[in-house]
Design a protein around this motif. Sequence first.
Motif, PDB file in Angstrom:
ATOM      1  N   HIS A 187       0.825  -1.234  -0.024  1.00 33.60           N
ATOM      2  CA  HIS A 187      -0.166   0.012   0.005  1.00 33.60           C
ATOM      3  C   HIS A 187       0.900   1.275   0.044  1.00 33.60           C
ATOM      4  N   MET A 188       2.068   1.404   0.749  1.00 33.94           N
ATOM      5  CA  MET A 188       2.773   2.418   0.902  1.00 33.94           C
ATOM      6  C   MET A 188       3.697   2.645  -0.208  1.00 33.94           C
ATOM      7  N   GLY A 189       3.711   1.798  -1.211  1.00 29.20           N
ATOM      8  CA  GLY A 189       4.434   1.994  -2.241  1.00 29.20           C
ATOM      9  C   GLY A 189       3.479   2.335  -3.660  1.00 29.20           C
ATOM     10  N   ASN A 190       2.004   2.433  -3.143  1.00 28.89           N
ATOM     11  CA  ASN A 190       1.087   2.756  -4.570  1.00 28.89           C
ATOM     12  C   ASN A 190       1.256   4.181  -4.870  1.00 28.89           C
ATOM     13  N   THR A 191       0.815   4.193  -6.200  1.00 27.39           N
ATOM     14  CA  THR A 191       0.610   5.483  -6.933  1.00 27.39           C
ATOM     15  C   THR A 191      -0.166   6.671  -6.252  1.00 27.39           C
ATOM     16  N   HIS A 192      -1.209   6.214  -5.540  1.00 23.44           N
ATOM     17  CA  HIS A 192      -2.140   7.101  -5.035  1.00 23.44           C
ATOM     18  C   HIS A 192      -1.403   7.786  -3.891  1.00 23.44           C
ATOM     19  N   LEU A 193      -0.770   7.123  -3.002  1.00 21.57           N
ATOM     20  CA  LEU A 193       0.127   7.925  -2.005  1.00 21.57           C
ATOM     21  C   LEU A 193       1.379   8.739  -2.293  1.00 21.57           C
ATOM     22  N   ALA A 194       1.753   8.462  -3.748  1.00 19.07           N
ATOM     23  CA  ALA A 194       2.896   9.343  -4.317  1.00 19.07           C
ATOM     24  C   ALA A 194       2.183  10.535  -4.897  1.00 19.07           C
ATOM     25  N   GLU A 195       0.817  10.340  -5.365  1.00 21.27           N
ATOM     26  CA  GLU A 195      -0.015  11.526  -5.785  1.00 21.27           C
ATOM     27  C   GLU A 195      -0.259  12.500  -4.564  1.00 21.27           C
ATOM     28  N   TYR A 196      -0.757  11.970  -3.402  1.00 21.33           N
ATOM     29  CA  TYR A 196      -1.148  12.734  -2.469  1.00 21.33           C
ATOM     30  C   TYR A 196       0.161  13.423  -1.843  1.00 21.33           C
ATOM     31  N   MET A 197       1.247  12.725  -1.823  1.00 22.44           N
ATOM     32  CA  MET A 197       2.521  13.340  -1.314  1.00 22.44           C
ATOM     33  C   MET A 197       2.669  14.565  -2.331  1.00 22.44           C
ATOM     34  N   ALA A 198       2.745  14.543  -3.550  1.00 30.59           N
ATOM     35  CA  ALA A 198       2.876  15.445  -4.525  1.00 30.59           C
ATOM     36  C   ALA A 198       1.831  16.769  -4.063  1.00 30.59           C
ATOM     37  N   ALA A 199       0.585  16.332  -4.023  1.00 30.40           N
ATOM     38  CA  ALA A 199      -0.412  17.340  -4.149  1.00 30.40           C
ATOM     39  C   ALA A 199      -0.404  18.120  -2.749  1.00 30.40           C
ATOM     40  N   THR A 200       0.217  17.646  -1.619  1.00 31.69           N
ATOM     41  CA  THR A 200       0.122  18.340  -0.348  1.00 31.69           C
ATOM     42  C   THR A 200       1.741  18.773   0.028  1.00 31.69           C
ATOM     43  N   GLU A 201       2.591  18.778  -0.939  1.00 31.48           N
ATOM     44  CA  GLU A 201       4.078  19.102  -0.818  1.00 31.48           C
ATOM     45  C   GLU A 201       3.809  20.456  -0.039  1.00 31.48           C
ATOM     46  N   GLY A 202       4.724  20.738   1.135  1.00 33.24           N
ATOM     47  CA  GLY A 202       4.437  22.126   1.763  1.00 33.24           C
ATOM     48  C   GLY A 202       3.384  22.326   2.229  1.00 33.24           C
ATOM     49  N   ALA A 203       2.317  21.545   2.601  1.00 33.62           N
ATOM     50  CA  ALA A 203       1.033  21.718   2.907  1.00 33.62           C
ATOM     51  C   ALA A 203       0.936  21.131   4.542  1.00 33.62           C
ATOM     52  N   VAL A 204       2.037  20.131   4.903  1.00 36.76           N
ATOM     53  CA  VAL A 204       1.776  19.543   6.182  1.00 36.76           C
ATOM     54  C   VAL A 204       2.908  19.937   6.944  1.00 36.76           C
ATOM     55  N   THR A 205       2.466  20.282   8.102  1.00 32.67           N
ATOM     56  CA  THR A 205       3.504  20.817   9.178  1.00 32.67           C
ATOM     57  C   THR A 205       4.130  19.496   9.793  1.00 32.67           C
ATOM     58  N   SER A 206       3.337  18.624   9.955  1.00 35.24           N
ATOM     59  CA  SER A 206       3.966  17.325  10.663  1.00 35.24           C
ATOM     60  C   SER A 206       3.307  15.862  10.358  1.00 35.24           C
ATOM     61  N   PHE A 207       3.998  15.001  10.349  1.00 34.62           N
ATOM     62  CA  PHE A 207       3.578  13.543   9.770  1.00 34.62           C
ATOM     63  C   PHE A 207       4.229  12.563  10.822  1.00 34.62           C
ATOM     64  N   THR A 208       3.603  11.835  11.792  1.00 33.63           N
ATOM     65  CA  THR A 208       4.182  10.831  12.477  1.00 33.63           C
ATOM     66  C   THR A 208       3.310   9.210  12.095  1.00 33.63           C
ATOM     67  N   LEU A 209       3.888   8.473  12.202  1.00 34.14           N
ATOM     68  CA  LEU A 209       3.282   7.016  11.740  1.00 34.14           C
ATOM     69  C   LEU A 209       3.856   5.993  12.835  1.00 34.14           C
ATOM     70  N   ASN A 210       2.818   5.343  13.355  1.00 30.14           N
ATOM     71  CA  ASN A 210       3.287   4.198  14.399  1.00 30.14           C
ATOM     72  C   ASN A 210       2.480   2.900  13.775  1.00 30.14           C
ATOM     73  N   GLU A 211       3.923   1.869  13.625  1.00 30.41           N
ATOM     74  CA  GLU A 211       3.293   0.690  13.394  1.00 30.41           C
ATOM     75  C   GLU A 211       2.991  -0.044  14.736  1.00 30.41           C
ATOM     76  N   MET A 212       1.668  -0.763  15.148  1.00 30.21           N
ATOM     77  CA  MET A 212       1.660  -1.096  16.424  1.00 30.21           C
ATOM     78  C   MET A 212       0.962  -2.670  16.027  1.00 30.21           C
ATOM     79  N   THR A 213       0.889  -3.433  17.410  1.00 30.50           N
ATOM     80  CA  THR A 213       0.313  -4.690  17.465  1.00 30.50           C
ATOM     81  C   THR A 213      -0.617  -4.830  18.488  1.00 30.50           C
ATOM     82  N   LYS A 214      -1.961  -5.104  18.092  1.00 29.08           N
ATOM     83  CA  LYS A 214      -2.888  -5.082  19.363  1.00 29.08           C
ATOM     84  C   LYS A 214      -2.426  -6.343  20.205  1.00 29.08           C
ATOM     85  N   ILE A 215      -2.513  -5.939  21.604  1.00 32.70           N
ATOM     86  CA  ILE A 215      -2.083  -6.802  22.509  1.00 32.70           C
ATOM     87  C   ILE A 215      -3.175  -7.258  23.630  1.00 32.70           C
ATOM     88  N   GLY A 216      -4.327  -6.808  23.524  1.00 34.51           N
ATOM     89  CA  GLY A 216      -5.608  -7.042  24.363  1.00 34.51           C
ATOM     90  C   GLY A 216      -6.795  -6.729  23.757  1.00 34.51           C
TER      91      GLY A 216
END
Length: 96
Positions: free
Chosen positions: A67-96
């Motif tokens: 998913h992260m390598g798909n074209t639509h994410l690259a298009e989003y990145m190009a369309a919002t270049e300079g418009a995002v102050t911060s981006f954080t991503l957490n990979e998580m596993t459900k434990i309960g």
Amino acid sequence: MAQLTIVANIVANEDKIELVKAELIKLIDITRAEDGCINYDLHQDNTNPAHFMFYENWETRELWQTHMGNTHLAEYMAATEGAVTSFTLNEMTKIG
């Protein structure tokens, strides 16, 4: 392999909130149709409209990486270049 949960926080520049929101919304249907996507839910903070959060669940990390390598994410990145102050991503596993 365990299901993967992703929490992505995106904070838009104050003058670009509507642009970022529109571009994030474009990602929803196409991503939900991808192999391995269990849910892909966009949220907007009630007190800070510049803060968006995706809550996602994927069958495997490998399918999420595809998913992260798909074209639509690259298009989003190009369309919002300079418009995002911060981006954080957490990979998580459900434990309960």
